[in-house]
Write an enzyme that holds these catalytic residues in place. Sequence first.
Site, PDB file in Angstrom:
ATOM      1  N   HIS A 151       0.827  -1.207   0.000  1.00 33.08           N
ATOM      2  CA  HIS A 151       0.000   0.000   0.000  1.00 33.08           C
ATOM      3  C   HIS A 151       0.858   1.252   0.000  1.00 33.08           C
ATOM      4  CE1 HIS A 151      -3.537  -2.476   1.408  1.00 33.08           C
ATOM      5  NE2 HIS A 151      -3.880  -1.939   0.259  1.00 33.08           N
ATOM      6  N   GLU A 167      -7.955 -13.459 -18.659  1.00 35.64           N
ATOM      7  CA  GLU A 167      -6.528 -13.495 -18.311  1.00 35.64           C
ATOM      8  C   GLU A 167      -5.969 -14.908 -18.328  1.00 35.64           C
ATOM      9  OE1 GLU A 167      -5.882 -11.761 -14.436  1.00 35.64           O
ATOM     10  OE2 GLU A 167      -7.658 -12.695 -13.591  1.00 35.64           O
ATOM     11  N   ASP A 181      -1.469 -11.599 -16.423  1.00 33.92           N
ATOM     12  CA  ASP A 181      -1.600 -13.054 -16.293  1.00 33.92           C
ATOM     13  C   ASP A 181      -1.748 -13.716 -17.657  1.00 33.92           C
ATOM     14  OD1 ASP A 181      -1.319 -13.823 -13.583  1.00 33.92           O
ATOM     15  OD2 ASP A 181      -3.152 -12.712 -13.148  1.00 33.92           O
ATOM     16  N   CYS A 221      -7.038  -4.068 -18.643  1.00 31.50           N
ATOM     17  CA  CYS A 221      -6.558  -3.476 -17.382  1.00 31.50           C
ATOM     18  C   CYS A 221      -5.179  -3.968 -16.973  1.00 31.50           C
ATOM     19  CB  CYS A 221      -7.562  -3.716 -16.265  1.00 31.50           C
ATOM     20  SG  CYS A 221      -7.826  -5.457 -15.909  1.00 31.50           S
TER      21      CYS A 221
HETATM   22  C1  PEP Z   1      -3.687  -8.931 -15.003  1.00 30.99           C
HETATM   23  O1  PEP Z   1      -3.439 -10.117 -14.751  1.00 30.99           O
HETATM   24  O2  PEP Z   1      -3.351  -8.361 -16.058  1.00 30.99           O
HETATM   25  C2  PEP Z   1      -4.418  -8.103 -14.031  1.00 30.99           C
HETATM   26  C3  PEP Z   1      -4.822  -6.897 -14.322  1.00 30.99           C
HETATM   27  O3  PEP Z   1      -4.600  -8.627 -12.787  1.00 30.99           O
HETATM   28  P1  PEP Z   1      -3.422  -8.706 -11.689  1.00 30.99           P
HETATM   29  O4  PEP Z   1      -2.240  -7.944 -12.211  1.00 30.99           O
HETATM   30  O5  PEP Z   1      -3.982  -8.118 -10.446  1.00 30.99           O
HETATM   31  O6  PEP Z   1      -3.185 -10.182 -11.604  1.00 30.99           O
HETATM   32 MG    MG Z   2      -4.420 -11.099 -13.102  1.00 25.23          MG
END
Ligand code: PEP
Ligand code: MG
Length: 537
Positions: free
Chosen positions: A185, A424, A448, A495
């Site tokens: 954080h 993902e 991922d 994202c």
């Molecule tokens: C991703 O896997 O691209 C994602 C946005 O999730 P995280 O990075 O939290 O695994």
């Molecule tokens: Mg992810």
Amino acid sequence: MKLMGKSLCPGVALGPIHVLPETEKRGKPTPAGTPEQELERLEWGRQRALDRVRGQQSAALEKLGEGEADIFRLHALMLEDRDLLETVRCAVRAGACAEDSVREAGETFAAAFRALNDPYLQGRAADVEEVSRLWREALSGAAERLELDAPAILCAGEFSPGELIALEREKVLGLVAQRMAPDSHAAILARAMALPTVAGLVPQTHWEGTFAALDGETGALYLDPEGETLDGLTERARARQEAAESLGCFRTGSAVTRDGRSVSVCANIAAPEEAALAWKEGAQGVGLFRTEFLCLDKKQCPGEEEQTALYRRALEAMEGRRVVIRTLDIGGDKRPPWLEAGKGENPALGLRGIRLSLKKTELFRIQLRAILRAAPYGTAAVMFPMVSSVEEVRAARALLEQCREELEMQDIPTGEVEVGVMIETPAAALIAEDLAREADFFSIGTNDLTQYTLAMDRQDPDLEGMYHPCHPAVLELIRRAVEGGHRHGRRVALCGQLGAERSMTETLLRMGVDELSVPVGEVLGLKAHVSTLDLSN
Ligand code: PEP
Ligand code: MG
């Protein structure tokens, strides 16, 4: 002299170093004076802790909003709580030193809160612990460590999120921490506050007052820089400042390409306080709220009341702009101490994300109920991570509906939420069309997706230069996800970190991605970049 650490937040800082004293260490023996002397010191420390909490409260109110300020209001109330004060004073009268009395009383009260049945009250244990820490820091003098006379690069063993929130932003040029995990954080707040930050360097007391240059891009700290090094860094700092000022006009409205295509640019957040910053930076929504960060460093998962309050804060901060709340993506590298599951030989391929939620339904229900309860305070959406089958989405949606019915039976108000699926895993990308029938929208998690497509651990530093989110196989899966989603009229967001990769923005938009969700500090720059693109041919 040049020292190399790990870059956590870009930017260049030039100025004197201020080395902060270590915060009070647990178990450090503290000599006790007479009970009268200790009682006097105790009260003196309490007043200083109260001043500090009130300062944090005003800072939170000014920088973030009412909801965030309430946390510190509660801490002030606890510092005046009669039962707590009496317990501490009793221990002092019995001969213990002020610090030990505060610590012991804090532990007793926190344990009592944890033993209660009400999830909201259980969540207050962490607040008592924070108050006890503040009081002990005031007694040991560590509380003064953040009182700055002039702007400086702050160096410390570590920084707590509470400390960072309380900083006078104008007086802090950058941060150097010995310990700060990239996903902590503290690191998230440092990025949200756009503070050049480098971790992994051990601060030395003789650095105090030394003129230094901190390069948040490369992770370098230069002590007494001169000549070309200093000129180069000064020029970069000036150019960044100019660029940041020129971006102000992108704070409002959506990003529009030169040929008139409107692109939604949203923010990824990991804590409600980041939502206020996202709003200020012109994010058109929160495209990914990584809720697992709310519980990774806790002794137990926040209960329904506490989660409801956290989601509500994020929704209110965004003032009606949509907040996509991703359900707990626990497992893999994100393993909270309170969970036994997900410790198999190969955790990245084990029980994580939606698989874990569907196994631990008691945990999942708490979160779904909290999201539904927070939903009336803004525009909320729920999103499921690590999906690899249609059945998972159906099962998760069914639980969501069950939770809604239960809440209605209990006369607890709920709000509408759209249901999204993260793409993902290669499996999800390949069956995107089937998933699109079950979901209201998609969000592509390229971090991922890259890991699982290339069979390369995203955490492994030895794979640097090989783990490529722009690999043609990953791009092909993105293309399929977009096509599958659009075939059923679903919006497709992205994202993962690839969304912040400006060299790829045009490719992603040409592939049909409707929305990009990126770290808060990237929002303005990305909006500006989108506005330079022409996708007409
Ligand atoms: C991703 O896997 O691209 C994602 C946005 O999730 P995280 O990075 O939290 O695994
Ligand atoms: Mg992810």
